[in-house]
Motif scaffolding. Structure first.
Motif, PDB file in Angstrom:
ATOM      1  N   THR A  49       0.603  -1.281   0.028  1.00  0.00           N
ATOM      2  CA  THR A  49       0.163   0.039   0.103  1.00  0.00           C
ATOM      3  C   THR A  49       0.854   1.409  -0.092  1.00  0.00           C
ATOM      4  O   THR A  49       0.595   2.270  -0.848  1.00  0.00           O
ATOM      5  CB  THR A  49      -0.908  -0.040   1.098  1.00  0.00           C
ATOM      6  N   ALA A  50       2.097   1.171   0.691  1.00  0.00           N
ATOM      7  CA  ALA A  50       2.928   2.223   0.696  1.00  0.00           C
ATOM      8  C   ALA A  50       3.523   2.690  -0.616  1.00  0.00           C
ATOM      9  O   ALA A  50       3.535   3.872  -0.994  1.00  0.00           O
ATOM     10  CB  ALA A  50       3.874   2.121   1.911  1.00  0.00           C
ATOM     11  N   LEU A  51       3.804   1.551  -1.185  1.00  0.00           N
ATOM     12  CA  LEU A  51       4.576   1.675  -2.608  1.00  0.00           C
ATOM     13  C   LEU A  51       3.530   2.099  -3.584  1.00  0.00           C
ATOM     14  O   LEU A  51       3.766   2.835  -4.572  1.00  0.00           O
ATOM     15  CB  LEU A  51       5.143   0.333  -3.010  1.00  0.00           C
ATOM     16  N   LEU A  52       2.235   1.228  -3.654  1.00  0.00           N
ATOM     17  CA  LEU A  52       1.304   1.698  -4.650  1.00  0.00           C
ATOM     18  C   LEU A  52       0.279   2.891  -4.413  1.00  0.00           C
ATOM     19  O   LEU A  52      -0.373   3.251  -5.334  1.00  0.00           O
ATOM     20  CB  LEU A  52       0.434   0.546  -4.965  1.00  0.00           C
ATOM     21  N   ARG A  58      -3.390   8.870  -7.762  1.00  0.00           N
ATOM     22  CA  ARG A  58      -3.461   9.688  -9.028  1.00  0.00           C
ATOM     23  C   ARG A  58      -4.744   9.200 -10.058  1.00  0.00           C
ATOM     24  O   ARG A  58      -5.381   9.947 -10.519  1.00  0.00           O
ATOM     25  CB  ARG A  58      -2.184   9.476  -9.957  1.00  0.00           C
ATOM     26  N   MET A  59      -4.906   7.953  -9.908  1.00  0.00           N
ATOM     27  CA  MET A  59      -6.073   7.269 -10.655  1.00  0.00           C
ATOM     28  C   MET A  59      -7.415   7.770 -10.198  1.00  0.00           C
ATOM     29  O   MET A  59      -8.530   8.092 -10.710  1.00  0.00           O
ATOM     30  CB  MET A  59      -6.195   5.635 -10.694  1.00  0.00           C
ATOM     31  N   VAL A  60      -7.645   7.752  -8.762  1.00  0.00           N
ATOM     32  CA  VAL A  60      -8.615   8.286  -8.052  1.00  0.00           C
ATOM     33  C   VAL A  60      -8.851   9.826  -8.385  1.00  0.00           C
ATOM     34  O   VAL A  60      -9.977  10.481  -8.794  1.00  0.00           O
ATOM     35  CB  VAL A  60      -8.597   8.235  -6.729  1.00  0.00           C
ATOM     36  N   ALA A  61      -7.723  10.623  -8.360  1.00  0.00           N
ATOM     37  CA  ALA A  61      -7.760  11.955  -8.832  1.00  0.00           C
ATOM     38  C   ALA A  61      -8.276  12.403 -10.291  1.00  0.00           C
ATOM     39  O   ALA A  61      -8.848  13.195 -10.698  1.00  0.00           O
ATOM     40  CB  ALA A  61      -6.579  12.753  -8.486  1.00  0.00           C
ATOM     41  N   ALA A  62      -7.920  11.158 -11.246  1.00  0.00           N
ATOM     42  CA  ALA A  62      -8.380  11.290 -12.586  1.00  0.00           C
ATOM     43  C   ALA A  62      -9.632  11.004 -12.823  1.00  0.00           C
ATOM     44  O   ALA A  62     -10.259  10.917 -13.893  1.00  0.00           O
ATOM     45  CB  ALA A  62      -7.282  10.563 -13.446  1.00  0.00           C
ATOM     46  N   GLY A  63     -10.602  10.730 -11.735  1.00  0.00           N
ATOM     47  CA  GLY A  63     -11.983  10.199 -11.902  1.00  0.00           C
ATOM     48  C   GLY A  63     -12.183   8.778 -11.782  1.00  0.00           C
ATOM     49  O   GLY A  63     -13.296   8.331 -12.135  1.00  0.00           O
ATOM     50  N   VAL A  64     -11.343   7.756 -11.821  1.00  0.00           N
ATOM     51  CA  VAL A  64     -11.446   6.541 -11.793  1.00  0.00           C
ATOM     52  C   VAL A  64     -12.353   6.201 -10.235  1.00  0.00           C
ATOM     53  O   VAL A  64     -11.830   6.635  -9.212  1.00  0.00           O
ATOM     54  CB  VAL A  64     -10.203   5.794 -11.829  1.00  0.00           C
TER      55      VAL A  64
END
Length: 348
Positions: A49-52, A58-64
Motif C-alpha cells: 500500500t505504501a508503494l502503490l 492519481r487514478m482516483v484524482a483522474a476520476g476512476v
C-alpha cells in the motif's frame, strides 16, 4: 539506610524501562511468530500500500472509481511481479546447465589440484544409489515439507494481495478509524505518529524501488554489452533482490557473475564483476544519498543489525520486512521527540 545517589537511581530506572520494553518486544515477536500466517500478509500489504498509494491516488484524482482503481492497481502488481518472476526463472533455466557444468568442472579442477582421493564428483555419483537409499525417507519428508511451505507462501501472497486491495480502497477511512479507537485525548498524537510512520515507509519504498530500477537497468545494459545470456532475467533478479539492502545486491551480483563465468569464461566474469561493483559504488555514494535524502536516514550499521535480527526471526521475509519496519520506528521516534520538545517548558 542512606538513599541511593541520583545517578544510580536514574540508571536503575532506565534499566527497568529497557527490561520492560525488551520483554514486551519479545512477547510481541513470539506472538507474531505464532500468528505469522496472518501477520506477514498484513505487513506485506502495508508495504504494498505504501508503494502503490501514489499510483492509486492519481487514478482516483483522474476520476476512476475507488474500487476500480484499487483493482487495476492490484492487477498491475500481479502483472509486474509475475512477469519479473517468469523472466528470472526462464533465464536461470536456460543457463542452468551451463552453471552446473562450470561448477562441476571447477570442482574437478580443485580435486585434481589437491589430489584429494575419494572426494571427486565421480565418487559421489558412484555412491549416489546408496545415498538415496539411506536418505530417501528424509528426502521425501523434506519434499512434503517444502510443498507445504510453498502452499503456505502462496496463500499468504494471495491474502496480502487482497489486503492491498482493501487497504487502498478504504485508505480514506483509516484516519477516522484510528481516531475512533484512540484513547481519549490521544487522537491527535496517534494520527500524527501513524502518519509519520507511514510516510517514512512510503518514502523508503519509493526510494528503494527507484534505486532498484536504476541498478537493474545499469547491470542489464552491462551484461548485454558483455553478451552474457539471460541478461534481462538477471536484471530482473537484481531489481527483486534490491529490496533486501546490501545482502540482496550481493546475492544477485554473485548469480550474474556465476552465469557469466559459466557461459563466457573467466575474463568476461571479471568484467561482469566490475560492472556489478561499479553499480554498487554508484548506489552507495550517489543514489542512496540523493534519492533517500528526504526519507528516514539510518546508519548502515543500524540497517545491517535490522537485517540480521529480521533474518534470525523470520528468515528471508524477516530480512525483507526489517528495514521498512525500522524506518517506521525511526519515524515514530522522531515524531514523539518533536512533540516532546514542543511541549517541554523552556528553561528559565
Amino acid at each position: 539506610m542512606p538513599p541511593l545517589p541520583e545517578p544510580v537511581r536514574r540508571l536503575a530506572a532506565w534499566c527497568v524501562v529497557v527490561l520492560l520494553v525488551a520483554g514486551v518486544g519479545w512477547v510481541g515477536v513470539r506472538l507474531c511468530g505464532e500468528l505469522r500466517t496472518a501477520v506477514v500478509p498484513v505487513l506485506l500489504a502495508l508495504l504494498g500500500t505504501a508503494l502503490l498509494g501514489p499510483l492509486y491516488r492519481r487514478m482516483v484524482a483522474a476520476g476512476v472509481q475507488r474500487s476500480l482503481a484499487a483493482g487495476l492497481t492490484c492487477v498491475a502488481v500481479v502483472a509486474v511481479v509475475g512477469g519479473a518472476l517468469y523472466i528470472v526463472v526462464a533465464a536461470l533455466i536456460d543457463t542452468g546447465d551451463e552453471i552446473i557444468a562450470s561448477l562441476r568442472q571447477a570442482a574437478r579442477s580443485v580435486a585434481r589440484h589437491f589430489g584429494a582421493a575419494g572426494t571427486g564428483l565421480d565418487d559421489v555419483a558412484a555412491n549416489s544409489r546408496k545415498l538415496l537409499e539411506k536418505f530417501g525417507g528424509t528426502a521425501a519428508s523434506n519434499v512434503i515439507s517444502g510443498v507445504s511451505v510453498v502452499g503456505e507462501g502462496i496463500a499468504m501472497a494471495v491474502l496480502a494481495l487482497l489486503l492491498v486491495f482493501f487497504f487502498l480502497r478504504d485508505s480514506h477511512r483509516a484516519v477516522e478509524v484510528l481516531r475512533a479507537v484512540a484513547p481519549g485525548g490521544t487522537a491527535d498524537t496517534a494520527e500524527a505518529v501513524a502518519r509519520r510512520a507511514f510516510t517514512a515507509v512510503e518514502g523508503f519504498m519509493r526510494g528503494t524501488t527507484l534505486i532498484a530500477l536504476i541498478d537493474a537497468v545499469c547491470i542489464t545494459i552491462g551484461l548485454l554489452v558483455l553478451r552474457v545470456p539471460g541478461a534481462v532475467g538477471l536484471g530482473a533478479l537484481v531489481f527483486v533482490f534490491a529490496y533486501i539492502p546490501y545482502l540482496g545486491a550481493f546475492i544477485s551480483g554473485a548469480v550474474a557473475v556465476l552465469v557469466a563465468l559459466a557461459d563466457r569464461g573467466f575474463v568476461i566474469a571479471l568484467w561482469a564483476l566490475g560492472v556489478v561493483l561499479a553499480v554498487q559504488v554508484l548506489e552507495g555514494h550517489v543514489l542512496q544519498p540523493v534519492i533517500q535524502s528526504r526519507t528516514v536516514q539510518m546508519h548502515p550499521a543500524v540497517v545491517m543489525l535490522a537485517i540480521t535480527a529480521g533474518a534470525s526471526v523470520a528468515g528471508i521475509l524477516g530480512m525483507l520486512l526489517s528495514v521498512p519496519l525500522t524506518a517506521a520506528a525511526f519515524g515514530v521516534a522522531q515524531e514523539l521527540r518533536s512533540r516532546h520538545e514542543v511541549s517541554a517548558p523552556p528553561d528559565s
